[in-house]
Design an enzyme around this catalytic site. Structure first.
Site, short mmCIF file in Angstrom:
data_model
loop_
_atom_site.label_atom_id
_atom_site.label_comp_id
_atom_site.label_asym_id
_atom_site.label_seq_id
_atom_site.Cartn_x
_atom_site.Cartn_y
_atom_site.Cartn_z
CG HIS A 1 -1.88 1.12 1.27
ND1 HIS A 1 -3.18 1.01 0.80
CD2 HIS A 1 -1.76 2.40 1.72
CE1 HIS A 1 -3.81 2.15 0.96
NE2 HIS A 1 -2.97 3.02 1.50
CB VAL A 2 1.89 3.50 -2.67
CG1 VAL A 2 2.69 4.79 -2.84
CG2 VAL A 2 2.65 2.32 -3.26
CB THR A 3 0.22 6.17 2.13
OG1 THR A 3 -0.63 7.27 2.51
CG2 THR A 3 1.27 5.96 3.22
NE ARG B 1 -10.43 1.84 -5.62
CZ ARG B 1 -9.65 0.84 -6.07
NH1 ARG B 1 -9.18 0.85 -7.29
NH2 ARG B 1 -9.35 -0.16 -5.28
CD GLU C 1 -6.92 -2.26 -7.19
OE1 GLU C 1 -7.30 -1.88 -6.05
OE2 GLU C 1 -7.37 -1.79 -8.24
#
Length: 254
Positions: free
Chosen positions: A66-68, A101, A204
Site C-alpha cells: 500500500h503506497v501512501t 470505485r 489488487e
C-alpha cells in the site's frame, strides 16, 4: 539484532555486506584412478540428489503493498489502521477515480470503495504511473505536484487481512476485471495469474475495512533521511513499530 543503514538485519543487505565469491580450489596433477566396479542400478539411484520443489502458491503468503504519502503516515499510525473513510492530508486519487470505485459493485455485497486496496507488486502499474508524473485521469492535481521520494510503501502479508479478502486480477474498478472471494478462491486465481504471467502489475487485493496497522510488517522508504523521518513518527506516536528499510528501486522513475 543490529541493522545496517538500509534497515536490514546485519548480514542480509547485499550492499553493506557484499557476498564474496567462493575461493577456487587449488589444482592438483591429474592421476588415473583405477576403474571402479559398476554398481548395481538400485544403489546408483538411491544416492541421487533430490530435485527441490517450489513451495505451493498461497494467497495468504502473498506480499501486498500500500503506497501512501509520507504526510499521511502519522494519522495512519495514530488511528492504528488503514481506513477507507480517512481524510488523507495528501489525496492522490482524482474525483473520477473515487467515483469509479464507489460505483463498482462486488458480488459479495458492497462496492470496491468499501475495501482497503493493496497492490500485488512494489512495481504495480498505477504506482509506476504515480511516480512517473501522475499523468492521466486517475490522479489528482496534488498527485502531480509530488515526487516519488515523497511516498512510503507499507508492506504486509495477505494473511493479515483475514479470510474475507477479494482478489482482483486487474484494476478493481475496471469492467472486465474478475474477482475471487476468500482465501481459497483467491489462491486459485493467484495460481492462474502466475501460470499465465498476467495480472501482477494491475491486480489488487481488497482487504476488509479497516486494515490494522499492526499487520504492516515493513515500511519501504527511498533513502536514509526518509527512514529517519518515519522512525521519528513511529516513535512519537507509539504502538506498533514495523521495520523500516531503505530500498531506492521502488521509488525510481521508469
Amino acid at each position: 539484532m543490529a541493522e545496517c543503514i538500509h534497515g536490514f538485519d546485519e548480514g542480509l543487505c547485499d550492499i553493506c555486506y557484499p557476498r564474496s565469491a567462493p575461493a577456487s580450489a587449488p589444482r592438483t596433477a591429474a592421476t588415473r584412478a583405477p576403474r571402479a566396479t559398476r554398481a548395481p542400478a538400485a544403489s546408483r539411484t538411491a544416492g541421487a540428489p533430490r530435485v527441490a520443489t517450489a513451495p505451493p502458491v498461497l494467497l495468504s503468503a502473498q506480499r501486498i503493498y500500500h503506497v501512501t504519502h509520507i504526510r499521511n503516515l502519522e494519522m495512519i499510525a495514530i488511528d492504528g489502521a488503514l481506513r477507507v473513510d480517512a481524510e488523507p492530508e495528501v489525496d492522490v486519487s482524482s474525483a473520477l477515480a473515487r467515483e469509479m470505485r464507489e460505483s463498482a459493485p462486488l458480488a459479495g455485497g458492497g462496492v470496491v470503495a468499501d475495501r482497503v486496496p493493496f497492490y500485488l507488486s512494489p512495481d504495480a502499474e498505477r504506482w509506476r504511473e504515480l511516480r512517473d508524473g501522475a499523468a492521466g485521469a486517475h490522479w489528482s492535481d496534488a498527485a502531480r505536484a509530488t515526487r516519488p521520494t515523497d511516498f512510503v510503501v507499507l508492506v504486509a502479508d495477505a494473511r493479515a487481512a483475514g479470510d474475507d479478502v477479494v482478489l482482483a486480477d486487474g484494476d478493481a474498478a475496471a469492467p472486465a476485471t474478475r474477482f475471487a472471494f476468500g482465501m481459497e478462491a483467491g489462491t486459485q486465481q493467484l495460481r492462474r495469474m502466475r501460470a499465465l504471467d498476467a495480472g501482477y502489475a494491475t491486480g489488487e487485493l481488497l482487504a476488509p475495512n479497516p486494515f490494522p496497522f499492526s499487520g504492516v510488517a515493513l515500511i519501504g522508504v527511498p533513502h536514509e533521511p526518509m527512514r529517519d523521518r518515519v522512525r521519528d513518527i513511529l516513535r512519537e506516536v507509539g504502538g506498533h513499530v514495523p521495520k523500516v528499510a531503505v530500498y531506492p528501486p521502488w521509488f525510481q522513475r521508469d
